[in-house]
Design a protein around this motif. Structure first.
Motif, mmCIF file in Angstrom:
data_model
loop_
_atom_site.group_PDB
_atom_site.id
_atom_site.type_symbol
_atom_site.label_atom_id
_atom_site.label_comp_id
_atom_site.label_asym_id
_atom_site.label_seq_id
_atom_site.Cartn_x
_atom_site.Cartn_y
_atom_site.Cartn_z
ATOM 1 N N ARG A 3 0.833 -1.200 0.000
ATOM 2 C CA ARG A 3 0.000 0.000 0.000
ATOM 3 C C ARG A 3 0.870 1.253 0.000
ATOM 4 N N SER A 6 2.269 1.838 -3.365
ATOM 5 C CA SER A 6 1.229 2.329 -4.270
ATOM 6 C C SER A 6 1.045 3.824 -4.129
ATOM 7 N N GLU A 17 1.111 3.153 -13.366
ATOM 8 C CA GLU A 17 1.789 2.207 -12.480
ATOM 9 C C GLU A 17 1.102 2.150 -11.123
ATOM 10 N N ALA A 18 0.618 3.297 -10.659
ATOM 11 C CA ALA A 18 -0.063 3.345 -9.369
ATOM 12 C C ALA A 18 -1.354 2.535 -9.395
ATOM 13 N N ASP A 20 -1.984 -0.113 -11.175
ATOM 14 C CA ASP A 20 -1.566 -1.523 -11.078
ATOM 15 C C ASP A 20 -1.139 -1.871 -9.653
ATOM 16 N N ALA A 21 -0.401 -0.965 -9.018
ATOM 17 C CA ALA A 21 0.078 -1.222 -7.659
ATOM 18 C C ALA A 21 -1.078 -1.286 -6.663
ATOM 19 N N TYR A 22 -2.049 -0.383 -6.796
ATOM 20 C CA TYR A 22 -3.219 -0.433 -5.913
ATOM 21 C C TYR A 22 -3.978 -1.738 -6.108
ATOM 22 N N ARG A 23 -4.157 -2.151 -7.340
ATOM 23 C CA ARG A 23 -4.882 -3.403 -7.607
ATOM 24 C C ARG A 23 -4.126 -4.605 -7.058
ATOM 25 N N THR A 24 -2.816 -4.584 -7.144
ATOM 26 C CA THR A 24 -1.996 -5.663 -6.568
ATOM 27 C C THR A 24 -2.123 -5.661 -5.051
ATOM 28 N N ALA A 25 -2.121 -4.471 -4.461
ATOM 29 C CA ALA A 25 -2.204 -4.363 -3.006
ATOM 30 C C ALA A 25 -3.508 -4.941 -2.460
ATOM 31 N N LEU A 38 -8.212 0.927 -1.303
ATOM 32 C CA LEU A 38 -7.313 0.663 -2.428
ATOM 33 C C LEU A 38 -8.069 0.593 -3.751
ATOM 34 N N ALA A 42 -7.634 3.176 -6.947
ATOM 35 C CA ALA A 42 -7.363 2.676 -8.290
ATOM 36 C C ALA A 42 -8.405 3.202 -9.266
#
Length: 52
Positions: A3, A6, A17-18, A20-25, A38, A42
């Protein structure tokens, strides 16, 4: 940890990129409130990318 990364990426203005990072988190937490936060972040960044 994911998080925080992100948020850092978003603050750098690297919105794609953010997103994608939020969705991964989201996948790394079982906390429903955190998942909602999150997912909302996103969605906001994704909307900004679509309208920009």
């Amino acid at each position: 940890m994911v998080r925080a990364a992100s948020i850092a990426v978003a603050r750098l203005g690297r919105d794609a990129e953010a997103v994608d990072a939020y969705r991964t988190a989201v996948a790394f937490t079982d906390n429903a409130a955190e998942q909602a936060f999150l997912t909302a972040r996103a969605a906001v960044l994704s909307a900004c990318l679509s309208s920009g």
